[in-house]
Design a protein around this motif. Structure first.
Motif, short mmCIF file in Angstrom:
data_model
loop_
_atom_site.label_atom_id
_atom_site.label_comp_id
_atom_site.label_asym_id
_atom_site.label_seq_id
_atom_site.Cartn_x
_atom_site.Cartn_y
_atom_site.Cartn_z
N ILE A 331 0.84 -1.21 0.00
CA ILE A 331 0.00 0.00 0.00
C ILE A 331 0.88 1.26 0.00
CG2 ILE A 331 -1.65 1.37 1.33
CD1 ILE A 331 -2.88 -1.23 2.34
N ASP A 332 1.86 1.30 0.94
CA ASP A 332 2.69 2.51 1.08
C ASP A 332 3.63 2.70 -0.11
OD1 ASP A 332 1.67 2.97 3.56
OD2 ASP A 332 3.51 2.55 4.68
N GLU A 333 4.33 1.62 -0.48
CA GLU A 333 5.45 1.80 -1.41
C GLU A 333 5.06 1.55 -2.86
OE1 GLU A 333 8.45 2.85 -0.10
OE2 GLU A 333 7.35 2.86 1.80
N ARG A 334 4.07 0.69 -3.08
CA ARG A 334 3.69 0.37 -4.47
C ARG A 334 2.33 0.93 -4.84
NH1 ARG A 334 7.57 -3.64 -6.48
NH2 ARG A 334 9.26 -3.12 -5.06
N LYS A 335 1.73 1.65 -3.86
CA LYS A 335 0.45 2.33 -4.10
C LYS A 335 -0.68 1.39 -4.50
CE LYS A 335 2.75 5.95 -3.17
NZ LYS A 335 2.93 6.03 -1.75
N TRP A 336 -0.63 0.14 -4.04
CA TRP A 336 -1.74 -0.77 -4.30
C TRP A 336 -2.89 -0.41 -3.36
CZ3 TRP A 336 -0.02 -6.61 -4.89
CH2 TRP A 336 0.88 -6.71 -5.96
N SER A 337 -4.11 -0.84 -3.72
CA SER A 337 -5.21 -0.67 -2.79
C SER A 337 -5.11 -1.78 -1.73
CB SER A 337 -6.55 -0.78 -3.52
OG SER A 337 -6.72 -2.11 -3.97
N ALA A 341 -3.83 -5.64 -2.45
CA ALA A 341 -2.67 -6.17 -1.72
C ALA A 341 -3.08 -7.39 -0.91
CB ALA A 341 -2.09 -5.09 -0.82
N THR A 342 -4.20 -7.30 -0.19
CA THR A 342 -4.59 -8.39 0.70
C THR A 342 -4.91 -9.66 -0.08
OG1 THR A 342 -5.55 -6.70 2.13
CG2 THR A 342 -6.13 -8.97 2.61
N TRP A 343 -5.68 -9.54 -1.14
CA TRP A 343 -6.03 -10.74 -1.91
C TRP A 343 -4.81 -11.34 -2.60
CZ3 TRP A 343 -9.87 -13.82 -1.23
CH2 TRP A 343 -11.10 -13.33 -0.77
N THR A 344 -3.98 -10.49 -3.20
CA THR A 344 -2.83 -11.02 -3.93
C THR A 344 -1.90 -11.79 -2.99
OG1 THR A 344 -2.95 -9.05 -5.30
CG2 THR A 344 -0.97 -10.39 -5.52
N ILE A 345 -1.57 -11.16 -1.87
CA ILE A 345 -0.62 -11.81 -0.96
C ILE A 345 -1.27 -13.02 -0.29
CG2 ILE A 345 0.88 -11.45 1.03
CD1 ILE A 345 0.68 -8.39 0.12
N GLY A 346 -2.54 -12.86 0.08
CA GLY A 346 -3.25 -13.97 0.72
C GLY A 346 -3.33 -15.19 -0.20
N LEU A 347 -3.69 -14.97 -1.44
CA LEU A 347 -3.82 -16.11 -2.36
C LEU A 347 -2.44 -16.73 -2.63
CD1 LEU A 347 -6.54 -14.79 -4.86
CD2 LEU A 347 -6.80 -16.47 -3.02
N ALA A 348 -1.43 -15.88 -2.75
CA ALA A 348 -0.08 -16.42 -2.96
C ALA A 348 0.33 -17.27 -1.75
CB ALA A 348 0.91 -15.29 -3.19
N ALA A 349 -0.04 -16.83 -0.55
CA ALA A 349 0.30 -17.61 0.65
C ALA A 349 -0.42 -18.96 0.62
CB ALA A 349 -0.06 -16.84 1.91
N MET A 350 -1.62 -18.97 0.08
CA MET A 350 -2.35 -20.26 -0.03
C MET A 350 -1.57 -21.23 -0.91
SD MET A 350 -6.33 -19.55 -0.58
CE MET A 350 -7.34 -18.82 0.69
N VAL A 351 -1.07 -20.72 -2.04
CA VAL A 351 -0.33 -21.60 -2.94
C VAL A 351 0.93 -22.12 -2.25
CG1 VAL A 351 0.92 -21.69 -5.14
CG2 VAL A 351 -1.23 -20.40 -4.98
N LEU A 352 1.63 -21.21 -1.58
CA LEU A 352 2.88 -21.62 -0.95
C LEU A 352 2.64 -22.54 0.25
CD1 LEU A 352 5.94 -21.22 -1.11
CD2 LEU A 352 5.72 -19.28 0.45
N SER A 353 1.42 -22.53 0.79
CA SER A 353 1.15 -23.39 1.95
C SER A 353 1.06 -24.87 1.54
CB SER A 353 -0.14 -22.97 2.64
OG SER A 353 -1.27 -23.36 1.87
N ILE A 354 0.76 -25.11 0.27
CA ILE A 354 0.52 -26.51 -0.15
C ILE A 354 1.75 -27.41 0.07
CG2 ILE A 354 -0.10 -28.00 -2.11
CD1 ILE A 354 -1.96 -25.72 -3.03
N PRO A 355 2.94 -26.99 -0.41
CA PRO A 355 4.09 -27.87 -0.12
C PRO A 355 4.33 -28.07 1.37
CG PRO A 355 4.77 -25.87 -1.32
CD PRO A 355 3.28 -25.89 -1.33
#
Ligand code: PHE
Length: 463
Positions: A331-337, A341-355
């Motif tokens: 939000i601060d540095e890349r000016k995302w909403s 930010a929350t959905w992108t990082i959250g979904l990426a964490a879901m993928v990384l949780s599988i292994p």
């Protein structure tokens, strides 16, 4: 040049109490109740506990203050804080590492939180579970982990201060009471003495480099120090708040819960499962606690279900703060909403949780992964994540942040920042803090790291 967002527009804690609860909620989590007992078991018991307490007091607490000072002075996320205070790219990389650590740990932390959700139900319906079978069934474990990450996403989407903060204020004391009750049952079991002795009487000959690194890593994990979390949370603090007192409360609460966590586990382990070794790792709490609940009459299973439910709340107040760090950065540095930010990082964490989920399945590719890091055998994807991000990276971040404020910047300015709102800090405590940040913290961390890569004597002893 982009104008920076003003302090008040970024939001502030309603009260010092609100900050203590949020930072305390972040600190108290699976790290205290799941991770602390098993790391203690892997490092020989009482001697580890002794080193751990020293690490919290002598290294963790000064670094906690260091992060809060950086955050409150700059009013920024971990990367922004270093940029704002004039740090070059090298020092900013410590901030980037913070963002990566929070993201990476969130992915495997959620796996354990998913197990916790499963145990709420198995306790309440009172069906005995075989832990090994349970974690080796991806059809249960993966959806539960996803559910947990979704819960985390929903809370972070709504901003921090909504329902969860209010709920945590009430639920955390309840959790503490239940822990007291379980610990009381555990220490009064016939045969508990051996466990109490294992846990509380240190055998100093067991202290070596590995024990010290593990204790240091555990102290930082548990206090939420070395993740940029306290920078982020500190940035929402008014300049006149008493951060010294708040830090004392946060560290005190966190350590109490961890120490009580050990008191729940070890006496019961020795009394009820004499064949199981204390160093069996992440399964420890999940194997021991259901046996203790069986010994509580009446309503043991209800108390068990309630315990895992409250543990879930504790995990959630930690995971939301873990997600909040990368979100605040984007939000601060890349000016995302906030939403993006929350959905992108959250979904990426879901993928990384599988292994990490699959790493518990024997014979699986992610279970077989592993290598030798300077003599330390790291087995499985989960352990790799926990070692590199949950231990090593946070220790490195703490080293960099102490060098940054202690040597690169004018350390006195940061000491004065801390004294703002807590005038009793002036004088000896201030001098002591400066000495710890410049000398004790970096030197101890550096020695531990050098020892780990085998600079002194046998490689591996330290890692
Ligand atoms: N301190 C938390 C725990 O003990 C983990 C955590 C670290 C949470 C950093 C948020 C940020 O479980």
């Amino acid at each position: 040049m982009q104008k920076s967002v003003s302090r008040s527009a970024r939001g502030q804690w309603g009260s010092t109490f609100g900050f203590i609860m949020a930072a305390g909620g972040s600190a108290v989590g699976l790290g205290n109740i799941w991770r602390f007992p098993y790391i203690t078991g892997q490092n020989g018991g009482g001697a580890f506990v002794f080193v751990y307490v020293l690490c919290v007091l002598l290294i963790g607490l000064p670094l906690l203050l260091n992060e809060i000072a950086l955050g409150r002075k700059s009013g920024k996320n971990p990367v922004g804080a270093i940029k704002e205070t004039g740090g070059n790219r090298f020092w900013q990389s410590a901030g980037v590492l913070c963002v990566m650590v929070c993201f990476a740990v969130l992915s495997y932390y959620s796996v354990i939180a998913g197990w916790t959700i499963g145990y709420i139900f198995t306790e309440l319906i009172n069906i005995p579970v075989d832990f090994e079978d349970f974690v080796q069934t991806p059809a249960y474990v993966i959806p539960l982990c996803m559910l947990f990450i979704l819960l985390t996403i929903f809370v972070v989407l709504g901003g921090i201060s909504g329902g969860i903060e209010k709920a945590a204020k009430f639920l955390m004391p309840v959790l503490f009471l239940i822990i007291l009750l379980i610990a009381a049952r555990s220490v009064t079991l016939p045969g508990a003495g051996a466990g109490i002795e294992y846990y509380l009487s240190p055998d100093f000959s067991k202290i070596n480099g590995k024990v010290i690194l593990s204790a240091l890593g555990q102290a930082f994990f548990s206090l939420s120090v070395g993740w940029g979390l306290m920078i982020t949370f500190g940035s929402y603090l008014p300049r006149d708040s008493n951060v010294i007192q708040s830090s004392g409360w946060i560290a005190g609460m966190d350590s109490m819960v961890a120490l009580m966590g050990g008191l729940m586990i070890f006496p019961a382990l020795f009394a009820l499962l004499p064949g199981v070794s204390p160093d069996e790792g992440p399964a420890l709490v999940f194997n021991v606690l259901p046996r203790v609940f069986d010994q509580i009459e009446p309503f043991g299973n209800i108390i068990g279900g309630l315990f895992f439910l409250l543990l879930l709340v504790a995990a959630l107040t930690s995971s939301i703060s873990m997600l909040e760090v990368p979100v605040a950065y984007f939000i601060d540095e890349r000016k995302w909403s906030r939403k993006k930010a929350t959905w992108t990082i959250g979904l990426a964490a879901m993928v990384l949780s599988i292994p990490s989920s699959l790493a518990a399945v024997k014979g699986n590719f992610f279970n077989n992964l592993g290598f030798n890091f300077f003599g330390r055998q790291i087995a499985g994807f989960f352990d790799m994540m926990d070692f590199f991000f949950g231990t090593l990276a946070i220790v490195v971040i703490c080293l960099m942040l102490s060098l940054y404020t202690g040597w690169i910047k004018n350390v006195k300015e940061y000491a004065s920042e801390l004294a703002m709102g807590s005038s009793s800090f002036n004088g000896f405590p201030k001098k002591a803090w400066i000495f710890f940040i410049r000398w004790i913290c970096p030197v101890v961390i550096l020695l531990v790291l050098l020892n780990m890569i085998g600079i002194f004597g046998e490689p591996g002893e330290g890692g």
